[in-house]
Design a protein around this motif. Structure first.
Motif, PDB file in Angstrom:
ATOM      1  N   TYR A 196       0.863  -1.178   0.000  1.00  0.00           N
ATOM      2  CA  TYR A 196       0.000   0.000   0.000  1.00  0.00           C
ATOM      3  C   TYR A 196       0.898   1.227   0.000  1.00  0.00           C
ATOM      4  N   ALA A 197       0.584   2.184  -0.845  1.00  0.00           N
ATOM      5  CA  ALA A 197       1.440   3.359  -0.998  1.00  0.00           C
ATOM      6  C   ALA A 197       0.889   4.554  -0.226  1.00  0.00           C
ATOM      7  N   HIS A 198       1.749   5.150   0.597  1.00  0.00           N
ATOM      8  CA  HIS A 198       1.402   6.348   1.375  1.00  0.00           C
ATOM      9  C   HIS A 198       2.064   7.574   0.758  1.00  0.00           C
ATOM     10  N   ALA A 199       1.470   8.728   0.968  1.00  0.00           N
ATOM     11  CA  ALA A 199       2.125   9.975   0.597  1.00  0.00           C
ATOM     12  C   ALA A 199       3.402  10.130   1.413  1.00  0.00           C
ATOM     13  N   VAL A 200       4.423  10.714   0.820  1.00  0.00           N
ATOM     14  CA  VAL A 200       5.705  10.905   1.493  1.00  0.00           C
ATOM     15  C   VAL A 200       5.494  11.660   2.806  1.00  0.00           C
ATOM     16  N   GLY A 201       6.088  11.127   3.884  1.00  0.00           N
ATOM     17  CA  GLY A 201       6.007  11.764   5.189  1.00  0.00           C
ATOM     18  C   GLY A 201       4.840  11.335   6.040  1.00  0.00           C
ATOM     19  N   THR A 202       3.942  10.505   5.501  1.00  0.00           N
ATOM     20  CA  THR A 202       2.773  10.057   6.265  1.00  0.00           C
ATOM     21  C   THR A 202       3.201   9.141   7.419  1.00  0.00           C
ATOM     22  N   PRO A 203       2.730   9.368   8.644  1.00  0.00           N
ATOM     23  CA  PRO A 203       3.021   8.434   9.729  1.00  0.00           C
ATOM     24  C   PRO A 203       2.428   7.063   9.410  1.00  0.00           C
ATOM     25  N   VAL A 204       3.229   6.013   9.549  1.00  0.00           N
ATOM     26  CA  VAL A 204       2.786   4.673   9.165  1.00  0.00           C
ATOM     27  C   VAL A 204       2.601   3.766  10.374  1.00  0.00           C
ATOM     28  N   ALA A 205       3.616   3.649  11.223  1.00  0.00           N
ATOM     29  CA  ALA A 205       3.526   2.735  12.369  1.00  0.00           C
ATOM     30  C   ALA A 205       4.613   3.078  13.379  1.00  0.00           C
ATOM     31  N   GLU A 206       4.435   2.584  14.608  1.00  0.00           N
ATOM     32  CA  GLU A 206       5.449   2.768  15.635  1.00  0.00           C
ATOM     33  C   GLU A 206       6.553   1.732  15.495  1.00  0.00           C
ATOM     34  N   ILE A 207       7.723   2.064  15.999  1.00  0.00           N
ATOM     35  CA  ILE A 207       8.839   1.137  16.010  1.00  0.00           C
ATOM     36  C   ILE A 207       8.530  -0.035  16.934  1.00  0.00           C
ATOM     37  N   GLN A 208       9.104  -1.201  16.658  1.00  0.00           N
ATOM     38  CA  GLN A 208       8.943  -2.344  17.543  1.00  0.00           C
ATOM     39  C   GLN A 208       9.591  -2.011  18.895  1.00  0.00           C
ATOM     40  N   PRO A 209       8.859  -2.163  20.008  1.00  0.00           N
ATOM     41  CA  PRO A 209       9.404  -1.758  21.319  1.00  0.00           C
ATOM     42  C   PRO A 209      10.726  -2.429  21.670  1.00  0.00           C
ATOM     43  N   SER A 210      10.841  -3.728  21.399  1.00  0.00           N
ATOM     44  CA  SER A 210      12.082  -4.428  21.746  1.00  0.00           C
ATOM     45  C   SER A 210      13.251  -3.905  20.925  1.00  0.00           C
TER      46      SER A 210
END
Length: 423
Positions: A196-210
């Motif tokens: 799936y393509a997002h516009a440049v700079g769009t927040p996508v997901a958080e980093i894996q905590p570990s």
């Protein structure tokens, strides 16, 4: 207090840059790519180099009195058209293919039967053709995701695949205006593999905590949709604003102009990337520094340039290519080099080459202008040739505008600006 991290997975290695709250570069780090086995690219080594570089970056931050845990937003760029297939667990399925891999004539023939003519995804060197070859090599059907180089690194950060950005996906066939994959693409590749393509700079997901703990980053740092390495370099070199252009004087000659208008003409190698509310229009010539390096060492170029009088044309008419084939502003795979006659005076010979490259640069921008994109208001220069005074004067005569040597040229800085929303 929050910082932004840009990760540049470039041709020679990985570089990172951290911007402070005001957008100033706080620190940088780098790591070379790990050695690859001959003839087979292992995408896992991309990630290993990224890990090394991030750890060095966090250490550099500590030296400046800041902490990696202050990094709240991250974006990644990669070489345009480099890609790999991964399984559901984000493990590579087979080899990766790089941006400069070629020889996919059978795939190109299939694409040509379905893609509009002309189209950026057509041709034996296209990113879509590479993707089709990777799928064909997955004889066990283990693949779940097609990932561009930047996508792969971002997926390792988040643990979530199936995401890309408009810039990396465009050469694989994405429509940059709609942000969707075209209907015809299903005739040549399994669309369930496409991200799936997002516009440049769009927040996508958080980093894996570990992973955040292991790397010393913020536990809830947001990974944003990234870009390509060349666009990252543009954002580092040119201030925001339409009318700004960047000429990259590296091994090849690449130009980009930020325009309000989308300009596409694959017949001459011209295309547009979506960037915020504007379009980054450009292309790349096969001419450039590699041609100069074929004849002269850097020391020779510096010495001979001092003997050039830019106000006195050489009278030479060259087509400076190392081998047949040009991409932009003429798209002709058979275009022959023309580097004769060669005068006995090496300084004059170098001047003739520099003049020819300058004419190509000017023609590139004129092709955009004739198609409604306007001529640049400001041209910033990046790469080794940007600091050659004789070449700058030759280019100024050809362009009708004096190019400015860019202060910042590191793609990691531009990609950090993407993460911070400063583009």
């Amino acid at each position: 207090m929050s910082l932004a991290l840009g990760i540049d997975v470039g041709t020679s290695g990985v570089r990172t840059a951290v911007l402070d709250e005001n957008g100033a570069v706080l620190s940088m780090a780098r790591s070379p790519h790990l050695p690859q086995n001959a003839g087979r690219i292992d995408a896992r080594k991309w990630w290993q180099a990224v890990e090394i570089c991030i750890l060095r970056q966090v250490s550099a931050l500590k030296d400046s009195g800041r902490r990696g845990a202050e990094i709240s937003r991250i974006a990644v760029d990669g070489t345009s058209g480099s890609m790999v297939l991964c399984d559901a667990g984000l493990h590579p399925v087979g080899r990766a293919l790089m941006y400069n891999s070629a020889g996919f004539e059978s795939e190109a023939a299939r694409i040509s039967r379905h893609a509009p003519q002309p189209h950026i995804a057509r041709g034996p060197n296209s990113a879509l053709a590479r993707a089709m070859r990777l799928v064909a090599e997955d004889t066990d059907g283990k693949a779940h995701h097609l990932l561009h180089q930047a996508d792969f690194v971002a997926a390792r950060l988040t643990g979530r695949a199936g995401q890309t950005d408009h810039n990396n996906a465009m050469k694989t066939g994405l429509d940059p205006a709609s942000g969707d994959w075209p209907d015809w693409i299903g005739a040549v590749i399994d669309t369930t593999l496409l991200p799936y393509a997002h516009a440049v700079g769009t927040p996508v997901a958080e980093i894996q905590p570990s992973l955040a703990i292991r790397l010393g980053l913020a536990s809830k740092a947001i990974i944003c949709a990234g870009t390509t390495d060349s666009i990252g370099a543009f954002l580092a070199a040119a201030p925001a604003g339409t009318g700004s252009a960047v000429t990259s004087l590296g091994s090849t000659l690449a130009i980009k102009l930020l325009s309000r208008e989308r300009i596409d003409d694959p017949s001459i190698g011209l295309y547009s990337h979506r960037l915020g509310n504007a379009w980054l229009v450009g292309g790349a010539s096969n001419s450039g520094g590699a041609v100069l390096a074929h004849y002269f060492s850097p020391e020779d170029i510096a010495r001979l340039s001092a003997g050039i009088d830019p106000g006195k044309p050489s009278g030479l008419d060259y087509c400076p290519l190392i081998r047949p084939g040009e991409r932009f502003p003429i798209n002709d795979p058979e275009l022959a080099p023309r580097i004769t006659p060669r005068p006995a005076d090496d300084s004059l010979f170098l001047q003739g080459l520099l003049e020819a490259i300058a004419r190509i640069e000017s023609q590139c921008y004129r092709e955009i202008e004739t198609r409604g994109g306007g001529f640049p208001e400001t041209i910033y220069s990046a790469g080794g040739g940007a600091r050659n005074p004789a070449f700058t004067e030759i280019r100024a005569k050809a362009l009708g505008i004096v190019p400015i040597c860019a202060e910042g040229v590191e793609a990691a800085v531009g990609t950090a600006r993407v993460a911070a929303g400063r583009f």
